[in-house]
Scaffold this motif. Sequence first.
Motif, PDB file in Angstrom:
ATOM      1  N   VAL A  12       0.875  -1.269   0.039  1.00  0.00           N
ATOM      2  CA  VAL A  12      -0.019  -0.005  -0.054  1.00  0.00           C
ATOM      3  C   VAL A  12       1.011   1.128  -0.108  1.00  0.00           C
ATOM      4  O   VAL A  12       2.232   1.103   0.516  1.00  0.00           O
ATOM      5  CB  VAL A  12      -1.052  -0.001   1.074  1.00  0.00           C
ATOM      6  N   GLN A  13       0.332   2.351  -0.561  1.00  0.00           N
ATOM      7  CA  GLN A  13       1.260   3.565  -0.502  1.00  0.00           C
ATOM      8  C   GLN A  13       1.115   4.224   0.858  1.00  0.00           C
ATOM      9  O   GLN A  13       0.031   4.124   1.501  1.00  0.00           O
ATOM     10  CB  GLN A  13       0.501   4.637  -1.625  1.00  0.00           C
ATOM     11  N   ALA A  14       2.022   5.070   1.193  1.00  0.00           N
ATOM     12  CA  ALA A  14       1.882   5.751   2.465  1.00  0.00           C
ATOM     13  C   ALA A  14       0.470   6.586   2.242  1.00  0.00           C
ATOM     14  O   ALA A  14       0.349   7.259   1.290  1.00  0.00           O
ATOM     15  CB  ALA A  14       3.106   6.824   2.293  1.00  0.00           C
ATOM     16  N   GLY A  15       0.001   6.690   3.616  1.00  0.00           N
ATOM     17  CA  GLY A  15      -1.271   7.247   3.876  1.00  0.00           C
ATOM     18  C   GLY A  15      -2.357   6.384   3.492  1.00  0.00           C
ATOM     19  O   GLY A  15      -3.571   6.902   3.749  1.00  0.00           O
ATOM     20  N   GLY A  16      -2.199   5.350   2.918  1.00  0.00           N
ATOM     21  CA  GLY A  16      -3.110   4.313   2.683  1.00  0.00           C
ATOM     22  C   GLY A  16      -3.787   3.715   4.033  1.00  0.00           C
ATOM     23  O   GLY A  16      -3.346   3.847   5.106  1.00  0.00           O
ATOM     24  N   THR A  78     -12.558 -14.177  15.335  1.00  0.00           N
ATOM     25  CA  THR A  78     -11.392 -13.307  14.654  1.00  0.00           C
ATOM     26  C   THR A  78     -11.219 -12.101  15.281  1.00  0.00           C
ATOM     27  O   THR A  78     -11.984 -11.398  15.997  1.00  0.00           O
ATOM     28  CB  THR A  78     -12.276 -12.888  13.327  1.00  0.00           C
ATOM     29  N   VAL A  79      -9.748 -11.521  15.144  1.00  0.00           N
ATOM     30  CA  VAL A  79      -9.426 -10.411  15.839  1.00  0.00           C
ATOM     31  C   VAL A  79      -8.996  -9.758  14.549  1.00  0.00           C
ATOM     32  O   VAL A  79      -8.418 -10.267  13.142  1.00  0.00           O
ATOM     33  CB  VAL A  79      -8.418 -10.566  16.735  1.00  0.00           C
ATOM     34  N   TYR A  80      -9.214  -8.171  14.578  1.00  0.00           N
ATOM     35  CA  TYR A  80      -8.603  -7.497  13.391  1.00  0.00           C
ATOM     36  C   TYR A  80      -7.533  -6.158  13.844  1.00  0.00           C
ATOM     37  O   TYR A  80      -7.385  -5.902  14.938  1.00  0.00           O
ATOM     38  CB  TYR A  80      -9.959  -6.663  13.103  1.00  0.00           C
ATOM     39  N   LEU A  81      -6.995  -5.686  12.893  1.00  0.00           N
ATOM     40  CA  LEU A  81      -6.421  -4.763  13.152  1.00  0.00           C
ATOM     41  C   LEU A  81      -6.379  -3.774  11.735  1.00  0.00           C
ATOM     42  O   LEU A  81      -6.131  -4.081  10.849  1.00  0.00           O
ATOM     43  CB  LEU A  81      -4.590  -4.864  13.249  1.00  0.00           C
ATOM     44  N   GLN A  82      -7.295  -2.768  12.198  1.00  0.00           N
ATOM     45  CA  GLN A  82      -7.320  -1.534  10.949  1.00  0.00           C
ATOM     46  C   GLN A  82      -6.370  -0.906  11.188  1.00  0.00           C
ATOM     47  O   GLN A  82      -6.071  -0.128  12.239  1.00  0.00           O
ATOM     48  CB  GLN A  82      -8.754  -0.809  11.467  1.00  0.00           C
ATOM     49  N   MET A  83      -5.515  -0.547  10.089  1.00  0.00           N
ATOM     50  CA  MET A  83      -4.488   0.360  10.032  1.00  0.00           C
ATOM     51  C   MET A  83      -4.760   1.232   9.074  1.00  0.00           C
ATOM     52  O   MET A  83      -4.850   1.309   7.852  1.00  0.00           O
ATOM     53  CB  MET A  83      -3.143  -0.540   9.344  1.00  0.00           C
ATOM     54  N   PRO A  88       5.780   4.302   5.753  1.00  0.00           N
ATOM     55  CA  PRO A  88       6.924   3.593   5.290  1.00  0.00           C
ATOM     56  C   PRO A  88       7.408   2.762   6.570  1.00  0.00           C
ATOM     57  O   PRO A  88       7.863   1.421   6.429  1.00  0.00           O
ATOM     58  CB  PRO A  88       7.866   4.267   4.717  1.00  0.00           C
ATOM     59  N   GLU A  89       7.735   3.393   7.721  1.00  0.00           N
ATOM     60  CA  GLU A  89       8.093   2.824   8.799  1.00  0.00           C
ATOM     61  C   GLU A  89       7.221   1.527   9.496  1.00  0.00           C
ATOM     62  O   GLU A  89       7.701   0.922  10.426  1.00  0.00           O
ATOM     63  CB  GLU A  89       8.421   3.748  10.028  1.00  0.00           C
ATOM     64  N   ASP A  90       5.983   1.491   9.021  1.00  0.00           N
ATOM     65  CA  ASP A  90       5.154   0.451   9.183  1.00  0.00           C
ATOM     66  C   ASP A  90       5.222  -0.889   8.577  1.00  0.00           C
ATOM     67  O   ASP A  90       4.748  -1.923   8.802  1.00  0.00           O
ATOM     68  CB  ASP A  90       3.784   0.877   9.161  1.00  0.00           C
ATOM     69  N   THR A  91       6.231  -0.922   7.650  1.00  0.00           N
ATOM     70  CA  THR A  91       6.610  -1.955   6.578  1.00  0.00           C
ATOM     71  C   THR A  91       7.178  -3.270   7.783  1.00  0.00           C
ATOM     72  O   THR A  91       8.063  -2.876   8.571  1.00  0.00           O
ATOM     73  CB  THR A  91       7.409  -1.525   5.674  1.00  0.00           C
ATOM     74  N   VAL A 119       3.291  -6.776   5.489  1.00  0.00           N
ATOM     75  CA  VAL A 119       2.763  -5.489   5.062  1.00  0.00           C
ATOM     76  C   VAL A 119       3.743  -4.410   4.572  1.00  0.00           C
ATOM     77  O   VAL A 119       4.913  -4.349   5.229  1.00  0.00           O
ATOM     78  CB  VAL A 119       2.019  -4.861   6.338  1.00  0.00           C
ATOM     79  N   THR A 120       3.735  -4.128   3.482  1.00  0.00           N
ATOM     80  CA  THR A 120       4.664  -3.170   2.936  1.00  0.00           C
ATOM     81  C   THR A 120       4.109  -1.971   2.575  1.00  0.00           C
ATOM     82  O   THR A 120       3.121  -1.799   1.888  1.00  0.00           O
ATOM     83  CB  THR A 120       5.279  -3.711   1.711  1.00  0.00           C
TER      84      THR A 120
END
Length: 123
Positions: A12-16, A78-83, A88-91, A119-120
């Motif tokens: 995903v692009q930064a900000g996404g 189920t557990v979720y993580l909405q990001m 970029p540092e979340d990669t 996740v990239t």
Amino acid sequence: QVQLVESGGGLVQAGGSLRLSCAASGRTFSSYGMGWFRQAPGKERELVAAINRSGGNTYYARSVKGRFTISRRNAKNTVYLQMNSLKPEDTAVYYCAGDIQGYSEYAGEYDYWGQGTQVTVSS
């Protein structure tokens, strides 16, 4: 025995945004707390977010607070993580984990682990 399977990673692009899911099977899902961890190349595994058995209490790392949201649906195991607002540092490779004692900041206290999902975030 508990099996955890993550899904939802990708590029995903930064900000996404991305939403990760972790499906559990085996032991009763509502009997253990859950956490999302991540590990970037050359870095230690770190806790991103955690949630208690009922979903009423959550914890976030300072680096993701206000951008990420952890939630769980016990009826769906189920557990979720909405990001959101990804950087970029979340990669990293993101792992879900289960803690039969509740939920902890420390990876060593978790009993069950998924295989991870990449996740990239591109700049």
